[in-house]
Design an enzyme around this catalytic site. Structure first.
Site: not given
Ligand code: GLU
Length: 435
Positions: A94, A106, A190, A221, A358
């Protein structure tokens, strides 16, 4: 959730498919099949009744070729190590698709946060950070919110990390409350990123919003914000659901009042089954599975992974799917959907808005200077539109599905970086250029 055990293996299978279309040394791909570091911790927590409970938590750093590893921490009873590894791998891809200077990471804790009191939740969070405090850091691994974690939890994490290291460290974590150094615009990023993908499709395909029927699975969210933004543009949101079930109304819902109701009652089902609220929303009750199979124009899975599988993919009617959750479609389902000609905007592109803002938060923290909401939104729009275009163009040029195109873009960027450090071709002398 039983498929979570195999999630990482299922996830990396997509690399081989994209490999044919990407300019990457096979050695570099081999490296991406293994997470760089995996940490498992036991988290002892004193409960409100005086008893002690031990929770299990993980933090995985998948690949840091492009920068510090980046990715959320989820609190969920179904968390599994293989799932966290898959999620970290998706973060690597990503961040590469979005063109951010981050690798993928993660974390997760096996817990149902709804069963904990607020004080237990804070103790758990601080104890988890104490266990991973040497593993994370502003220049090594930067967590963020994910399923069932939020800004306040990020605030506790930042506070605990700063106390342990005796240095104020806002850039160790993103998605913080704004007064603690969070970025404006992170909360809905998001959902907004996914909304921007829909707008790109709208422009390319000449969609009329009022004619587009949308079903959104998951009203957390991400799901709430994408539904709100699409509704504000005139899209017809005919079905929504949360973990307890869904509601369906062919004329479409007034999303702002659903969001208000959800915040008041904490569940969507209450909207049509609990006392006075029943009168506000007049809708049919449907299950999460039924929602996925509805006759709609746009399907937005925004809940958890493994929702569309080889079993139900044949019954999916929507011609376009925007993956707002991470991994909602399995590899088997992909094949069925590709054969049917369903357009799937893949998670590593469609939900990249969160990590993109982020990144903005991390940059602002490191610079000690904050941006306005308009600046954040404009930069997010610019990145999402550009990267959507890059992936969409490659899909058309190579006549491949959009997921394979997105992985090819990620692999090209990762491959260029990994190869810059030298691969077998260089060390075995096959490369002619020498200095
Ligand atoms: N948890 C979100 C994702 O899966 C955001 C991750 C982030 O902001 O580092 O993309």
């Amino acid at each position: 959730m039983s498929d979570n055990e195999h999630l990482f293996q299922d996830a990396i299978r997509r690399l081989d498919r994209a490999l044919q279309h990407a300019n990457i040394d096979p050695e570099a791909v081999e490296r991406l099949k293994f997470p760089k570091q995996v940490l498992q911790v036991s988290i002892p927590v004193r409960m409100d009744d005086g008893s002690l409970r031990i929770f299990t938590g993980y933090r995985v750093r998948h690949d840091d070729t492009l920068g510090p590893t980046k990715g959320g921490i989820r609190y969920h009873p179904g968390v599994h190590l293989s799932e966290v590894q898959a999620l970290a791998f998706w973060m690597t891809c990503k961040c590469a698709v979005a063109g951010l200077p981050f690798g993928g990471g993660k974390g997760g804790v096996i817990v149902d946060p709804k069963e904990l009191s607020r004080m237990e939740l804070e103790r758990l969070t601080r104890a988890f950070v104490a266990q991973i405090a040497d593993f994370i850091g502003p220049e090594t691994d930067v967590p963020a919110p994910d399923v069932y974690t939020n800004a306040m939890i990020m605030g506790w994490m930042m506070d605990e990390y700063s106390k342990i290291h005796r240095v104020h460290s806002p850039s160790v974590i993103t998605g913080k409350p704004v007064p603690l150094g969070g970025s404006l615009g992170r909360e809905d990023a998001t959902g907004r990123g996914a909304y921007l993908c829909v707008k790109e499709l709208e422009r390319r395909r000449g969609w009329q919003p009022a004619e587009v029927r949308v079903a959104v699975q998951g009203f957390g969210n991400a799901g709430q914000h994408v539904a709100r933004l699409l509704h504000a543009d005139g899209y017809r949101i005919v079905a929504v659901s949360d973990s307890r079930g869904g509601i369906f109304k062919p004329e479409g819902f007034d999303i702002p009042s659903l969001i208000r109701g959800k915040h008041e009652t904490r569940q969507l089902r209450a909207m049509y089954c609990a006392g006075s609220v029943c009168e506000i929303v007049d809708a049919a009750s449907i299950s999460n599975q039924e929602l996925l199979e509805l006759d709609v124009d746009l399907l937005i899975p925004a809940a958890l992974e493994n929702q569309i599988t080889g079993e139900n993919a044949g019954r999916i009617q929507a011609p376009v799917i925007i993956e707002v959750a991470n991994g909602p479609i399995t590899g088997d389902a992909d094949e069925v959907l590709n054969r049917k000609g369903t357009l799937v905007v893949p998670d590593i592109l469609a939900n990249a808005g969160g990590v993109t803002v982020s990144y903005f938060e991390w940059v602002q923290n490191r610079a000690g200077y904050s941006w306005t909401l308009d600046e954040v939104r404009e930069r997010l729009r610019e990145i999402m539109s550009r990267q959507f275009g890059v992936v969409h163009d490659l899909m058309q040029e190579k006549q491949i599905d959009m997921r394979t195109a997105a992985y090819s873009v990620a692999l090209n960027r990762l491959g260029a970086a990994i190869s810059s450090l030298g691969t077998g071709r260089f060390f075995a002398g096959a490369d002619t250029e020498r200095t």
